[in-house]
Design a protein around this motif. Structure first.
Motif, mmCIF file in Angstrom:
data_model
loop_
_atom_site.group_PDB
_atom_site.id
_atom_site.type_symbol
_atom_site.label_atom_id
_atom_site.label_comp_id
_atom_site.label_asym_id
_atom_site.label_seq_id
_atom_site.Cartn_x
_atom_site.Cartn_y
_atom_site.Cartn_z
ATOM 1 N N LYS B 31 0.843 -1.196 0.000
ATOM 2 C CA LYS B 31 0.000 0.000 0.000
ATOM 3 C C LYS B 31 0.882 1.251 0.000
ATOM 4 N N GLN B 32 0.471 2.243 -0.814
ATOM 5 C CA GLN B 32 1.254 3.472 -0.847
ATOM 6 C C GLN B 32 0.992 4.296 0.410
ATOM 7 N N VAL B 33 2.064 4.692 1.080
ATOM 8 C CA VAL B 33 1.918 5.521 2.283
ATOM 9 C C VAL B 33 2.603 6.873 2.123
ATOM 10 N N VAL B 101 3.245 5.214 10.806
ATOM 11 C CA VAL B 101 2.995 5.245 9.359
ATOM 12 C C VAL B 101 1.839 4.291 9.071
ATOM 13 N N ARG B 102 0.762 4.852 8.473
ATOM 14 C CA ARG B 102 -0.459 4.086 8.225
ATOM 15 C C ARG B 102 -1.023 4.447 6.863
ATOM 16 N N THR B 103 -1.870 3.591 6.304
ATOM 17 C CA THR B 103 -2.487 3.940 5.009
ATOM 18 C C THR B 103 -3.605 4.967 5.204
ATOM 19 N N VAL B 123 5.198 10.834 4.253
ATOM 20 C CA VAL B 123 4.087 10.141 4.922
ATOM 21 C C VAL B 123 3.231 11.180 5.646
ATOM 22 N N ARG B 124 1.934 10.892 5.728
ATOM 23 C CA ARG B 124 1.023 11.842 6.367
ATOM 24 C C ARG B 124 1.352 12.016 7.837
ATOM 25 N N HIS B 294 -5.929 11.986 1.965
ATOM 26 C CA HIS B 294 -6.115 10.541 2.125
ATOM 27 C C HIS B 294 -6.501 9.860 0.824
ATOM 28 N N TYR B 297 -2.699 9.316 -2.572
ATOM 29 C CA TYR B 297 -1.820 8.169 -2.810
ATOM 30 C C TYR B 297 -2.689 7.014 -3.273
ATOM 31 N N SER B 300 -3.025 3.253 -2.284
ATOM 32 C CA SER B 300 -3.487 2.880 -0.946
ATOM 33 C C SER B 300 -5.000 2.733 -0.887
#
Lengths: 309, 309
Positions: B31-33, B101-103, B123-124, B294, B297, B300
């Motif tokens: 998944k893209q993060v 770091v999460r999707t 990353v967000r 959100h 990316y 994800s």
């Protein structure tokens, strides 16, 4: 997926699932103002002196139509024919009320068209919605909801925010809010003095009628607990004062107007009723109440945002 | 272009002008993060057992690293080396405080990394900000602003919202708000009972340190006119009570922390100080305070929003 997030995907169904591959950009004066579905493109191609398709598949208003008046008159002529031919279901709800077509809300209008036709061209539509609320001694924080009259051309009989109205030609945002508050809910001037601007919501809905890239200017109006709105223009069936926790159930029912949910959710979020405790995906939900409608039509801005794909 | 819109383009500089062509998607568990700039990709390729580049140019954490702990330990090792080599200016501000770091915000964390490194991977990042305000008998509606201590690793000496803090590993959103309010501004518990969740803002900033796809959870806190915040953790130089009309000037100065402006603007919009009368592009401004971080990316999410290009 939470119920709130499901709802946000429902009123953003074109943003998530829209069949953009079969749509064509719609341009006026070289700027993209909307998109047209294949069935509309087909009908438009019958009027080569009004609509022009270029080699890349973009549809433009014919460049020989150089003024706001000319473009408005010619498109009105086409729409009237389509209405007579019963070509599109949305035109059954002809409003005799026009929306402006612009590249951005503050840009000069390029043409006007009947409100019922805006969804055929995917042009951005603007409206005003007022959250009427009261801190009730017994019910607690409560919202006034209206049930729309069965005679309304769109969403008849559905629950809606206390006051709502489209922004039609010649009316400012605040004027529309005040006018609709008086006509729809008979709010007296001394109470309207409490009207507060609270921002806007943007979402991209699709129905059998067409495409709805909609922006609602949002107002909050706190009302005294003993005030009861009543309708004076025949557009409202009844008003009901609904405690916030019941509103948070009712918005999921098919009896609630889908495209009124963004304003209701925005109210519930701004006032803390939906928060990171009861909605873990709060940031994603908030983003879906404010999708970048003004940046989706890339031909209309010189600097395009980065692509999500 | 209004001053507000100019400011929104400034704190969204990566959204509008980001050089995405020279960035690579960063994936964890398929998944893209995030995204990585070329200079980071180059450094990462020196660690083929930690980072893997596929034929399409996407960088993934090595699939042999199967747990949160393994991934976190290995990336921490790499970052520590980069810090010693002084490869990236942002790592000079090493925090000893980790971000997840999460999707998506509500998805399980895939790894953690030092807060100072998040901008290298795009990353967000999540934070909490509190608008402390008072309805002052003489000044009218006023906001408490803090001037950040000169010792802070980022934005030293700049004006900022009353309370702000990053959301680090192991702390909930509300806990972070309460903890920071106590540490930064010594707000006593009886006043914190008035803390109200008011949504979130999302924006995409870029600086010489890296990429900042940031979301701030926003709270409002009304304070009595006689209360004065004072700092207890050394992170604040001074607090100043600033009338709203002066805040609306100060946010345009270089003395105001650029990435704190979204929360301030959101407050001014929600409370009606910025409205369709003084900002004709209000809907566009509101959209730029809530850009779809959100959904940018695409790797994800299974259902990608329509492309703005």
């Amino acid at each position: 997926m939470s119920k709130f997030m499901n709802l946000a995907r429902k009123f953003n169904c074109f943003y998530f699932n829209g069949d953009l591959q079969h749509c064509r950009p719609f341009l006026v004066c070289g700027k993209q103002v909307g998109v047209m579905q294949a069935r509309v493109v087909e009908a438009a191609c019958r009027y080569p002196d009004v609509f022009q398709m270029d080699s890349s598949g973009m549809i433009s208003m014919h460049p020989s139509l150089t003024t706001y008046e000319e473009r408005s008159a010619r498109i009105n002529h086409v729409l009237s024919q389509w209405k007579e031919e019963r070509l599109f279901v949305t035109l059954k709800g002809w409003r005799n009320e026009c929306y402006e077509v612009r590249t951005g809300f503050a840009d000069p209008p390029l043409l006007k068209m009947d409100r019922s036709a805006a969804c055929l061209f995917g042009v951005r539509q603007y409206g005003v919605e007022i959250n009427g609320y009261t801190r009730h001694p017994q019910l607690g924080m409560s919202l006034w909801l209206q049930r729309r009259a069965l005679s309304k051309p769109t969403w008849p009989g559905k629950w809606d925010n206390m006051v709502a109205g489209g922004l039609s030609v010649g009316h400012s945002v605040l004027d529309t809010a005040l006018k609709e508050a008086e006509e729809e809910a008979s709010i007296p001037a001394y109470l309207l003095a409490n009207l507060r601007s609270a921002g806007s919501v943007s979402f991209y809905f699709e129905s059998e009628r067409g495409l709805f890239p909609n922006t609602e200017f949002v107002y909050d109006l706190e009302l005294p607990p003993d005030f009861v709105p009543h309708n004076s223009d025949g557009e409202v069936d009844i008003f009901e004062l609904v405690p916030v926790n019941q509103v948070m159930e009712r918005i999921f029912t098919p009896e609630y107007k889908t495209t009124s949910c963004p304003t209701t959710l925005d109210f519930l979020i701004r006032h803390g009723f939906i928060n990171s405790d009861n909605e873990p995906r709060l940031p994603e939900l908030v983003e879906l109440l404010h999708i970048p409608l003004h940046y989706l039509y890339s031909q209309s801005s010189s600097q395009s945002p980065i692509s999500p794909k």
